[in-house]
Design a protein around this motif. Structure first.
Motif, PDB file in Angstrom:
ATOM      1  N   ALA A   1       0.835  -1.196   0.000  1.00  0.00           N
ATOM      2  CA  ALA A   1       0.000   0.000   0.000  1.00  0.00           C
ATOM      3  C   ALA A   1       0.872   1.249   0.000  1.00  0.00           C
ATOM      4  N   VAL A   2       0.421   2.262  -0.759  1.00  0.00           N
ATOM      5  CA  VAL A   2       1.156   3.525  -0.800  1.00  0.00           C
ATOM      6  C   VAL A   2       1.248   4.118   0.603  1.00  0.00           C
ATOM      7  N   ASP A   3       0.168   3.991   1.377  1.00  0.00           N
ATOM      8  CA  ASP A   3       0.173   4.501   2.748  1.00  0.00           C
ATOM      9  C   ASP A   3       1.285   3.864   3.579  1.00  0.00           C
ATOM     10  N   ASP A   4       1.482   2.545   3.371  1.00  0.00           N
ATOM     11  CA  ASP A   4       2.538   1.858   4.121  1.00  0.00           C
ATOM     12  C   ASP A   4       3.913   2.375   3.705  1.00  0.00           C
ATOM     13  N   LEU A   5       4.067   2.672   2.403  1.00  0.00           N
ATOM     14  CA  LEU A   5       5.352   3.203   1.933  1.00  0.00           C
ATOM     15  C   LEU A   5       5.658   4.532   2.626  1.00  0.00           C
ATOM     16  N   ILE A   6       4.625   5.367   2.736  1.00  0.00           N
ATOM     17  CA  ILE A   6       4.818   6.671   3.390  1.00  0.00           C
ATOM     18  C   ILE A   6       5.218   6.454   4.855  1.00  0.00           C
ATOM     19  N   ARG A   7       4.485   5.561   5.550  1.00  0.00           N
ATOM     20  CA  ARG A   7       4.727   5.328   6.966  1.00  0.00           C
ATOM     21  C   ARG A   7       6.104   4.711   7.206  1.00  0.00           C
ATOM     22  N   LEU A   8       6.437   3.685   6.415  1.00  0.00           N
ATOM     23  CA  LEU A   8       7.665   2.935   6.687  1.00  0.00           C
ATOM     24  C   LEU A   8       8.919   3.669   6.225  1.00  0.00           C
ATOM     25  N   SER A   9       8.761   4.500   5.160  1.00  0.00           N
ATOM     26  CA  SER A   9       9.952   5.198   4.656  1.00  0.00           C
ATOM     27  C   SER A   9      10.254   6.442   5.487  1.00  0.00           C
TER      28      SER A   9
END
Lengths: 371, 371
Positions: free
Chosen positions: A332-340
């Protein structure tokens, strides 16, 4: 009185839009991201090569040259077609609400039919005589009730629906370019429907439709319509793809039942089990759609003139961190934002770069994977 | 271990029940009112002539003589049939919940099928080959899934459903007496189904079925079943009556779809529009009914032995007041109680008297009219 609900592109803007959507790795979704990111189609054209290079493209991205786009516009004019942009008055109102609506539609014929309410009718190209008769009856009666009939010009149900609504207005959605009508024997049918109706295509002139273009075309058939009526659809068929698209686009689903012993009824009966409205007569459709017709078309989701630019390239370390989190498994794009730990803008720009480099696979539900 | 959930009539009680239900103007509903009012079938038989006279009968009511009932029992025994009373172990569990369930059923064959879950299958007697094939397939697969198949022995769909479930158990509900099978050419089919299945009738032996007996019979087809499956039913047909009865009896409705161009599908498609479950394969039925099967059958609504008597005749003035409030326009029993100022018991007894005198028309929703 000025039309404040629609945009109107200048000739130059229209040319830029056409060049952008005809450029390599640019589809309707990427087009929208690019215009939002760069502030307009013109600046996006300039930014394209750099974005693709930063995304790791193995060779320079092909930007559609100005003269090529001018030639396509000239060909279109000779065929009596013109390019209508998303947000303009003649762009089908319901199609504007679709996430991957084409930024430009090439339109031939009477654009008035695109402004009225449309209903899609789809079904088998190997239709039975009963199926054809049913399609004719419904299309004729839908026309009489004030609806335009949208379909895909295929043999069988499609052609029957178009023919029965020639006088009242029908919309043929093409899978290829306007000068590559498929099947070829329906060229005369297209000519006949242009007076009261229209033919539309998002594909370049000269584009010969391939198998993969039909599902893509199907999203437009449902997209321009308030609802989709399925008549005689086998278990795995393009009609069912259109019905699924309709569901995803929040359109109403209708199906004409048939005997369980008739394989041509399997798809329609399956849709009925999933909640499609059962149709035996036109009133079954009209009763459901009548309350929706009055509603004003939704606001265009993107406006060309005067958008703000925000062309900040992410820092190389941020880009590397984002890409490292991705792989062939969709995330998920949201996960990319959170994890990065990067800003949403940095993530979106990185994804745009990857997309233009042909390295991104966007999937349903906001998921992305590396190709 | 004693069976505490069922009643068991003595031979004498059974004879009284048979005499009472075979007496003039006594139907299943009146039978129930009489037994509740008089405390038992025996006392009801004694009270009958007086009740009818008080209700204004123009001539003495005909009470079924003892020897006539004995003769019917003897005829039944010769044919291998026996009378099963409402509330007894072999009485179909689901039929007990029906308001106008027959107090006695004449049963031939294997009563075990009546204790298991039953599904009704009905449809046209002028069925198409496809309809017959579909009926056979569903009946066979329902049998394999552990369901008995109930139907009405008619030509077409009914016969196909019975034949395909001969081995697993099928129930033929007759519109006439057991010795008057209709249509006559299905006498062999009845003989064949008796081994694993059963034939049931509420009508007297020797009773030749008339047109009006079929709707009456249809309430039993739906009444013994958990649900009703309609295959090929025209717009105004007995199958639709059965479907309507099923709805009133709170049974599940199922229908097999067909082409809107096929008049034989009109009834089934109409039921689907009204919310019947669409059936193309047996699992569509089983998935809905499986959760219900486990439930214990409802309590028998009336118990013969040991009921309390309450044979108070209303005062003549009260009776006159109640009757004065009635006419050919149906009125609610509750309104009669309120407007007459009489006790509910007085109103109910007056209505029972009128009923036995052949002067009362009971309609749906607790409405009554004077004939």
């Amino acid at each position: 009185m000025a039309d404040t609900t629609h945009i109107r592109l200048s000739d130059n803007q229209r040319l830029d839009w056409l060049r952008l959507i005809r450029s390599e790795n640019v589809g309707p979704r990427t087009f929208r991201s690019l215009v939002n990111h760069c502030g307009g189609a013109g600046t996006a054209l300039t930014a394209l090569p750099d974005l693709a290079r930063r995304g790791g493209a193995s060779r320079p991205l092909r930007v559609c040259p100005r003269d090529e786009a001018e030639r396509e516009i000239a060909v279109a004019q000779r065929l009596g077609a013109r390019f209508v942009a998303l947000g303009e008055a003649d762009y089908p109102a319901y199609l504007q609400t679709v996430e991957d609506a084409p930024p430009l539609l090439a339109v031939r014929g009477n654009a008035a039919v695109l402004r009225g309410p449309l209903i899609a009718m789809v079904g088998s190209c190997n239709a039975s005589a009963a199926g054809v008769k049913m399609a004719e009856r419904l299309a004729r009666e839908l026309g009489a009730a004030g609806f335009g009939v949208a379909s895909g010009l295929a043999r069988g149900i499609h052609a029957a629906a178009h023919r029965a609504s020639l006088a009242t207005g029908t919309v043929a959605v093409l899978a290829g370019g306007h000068d590559r009508v498929y099947p070829p024997e329906h060229a005369g049918l297209v000519d006949a429907l242009l007076e009261a109706g229209a033919a539309i295509s998002e594909m370049p002139f000269g584009w010969e439709p391939r198998a993969s273009d039909f599902p893509r075309r199907n999203r437009l058939i449902s997209g321009v319509s308030l609802g989709v009526v399925v008549i005689e659809a086998a278990k795995k068929s393009g009609s069912l793809i259109t019905a699924r698209m309709a569901l995803e686009q929040n359109r109403r689903g209708f199906a004409v039942p048939g005997s369980p012993l008739d394989p041509r009824a399997e798809g329609a009966n399956g849709l009925l089990k999933q909640g499609a409205v059962l149709v035996t007569e036109v009133e079954d459709i009209v009763a459901v759609l009548r309350p929706i017709i009055g509603r004003p078309p939704p606001e265009p989701p993107m406006e060309e003139p005067g958008s703000a630019a925000s062309d900040d390239a992410p820092a190389p370390s941020a880009r590397a961190r984002i890409i490292a989190l991705m792989g062939p498994t969709p995330v998920a794009v949201d996960d990319l934002i959170r994890l990065s730990g990067c800003s949403p803008a940095a993530v979106q720009t990185t994804l745009l770069e990857l997309e233009l480099a042909g390295r991104l696979d966007r999937q349903r539900g906001g998921l992305v994977a590396l190709l």
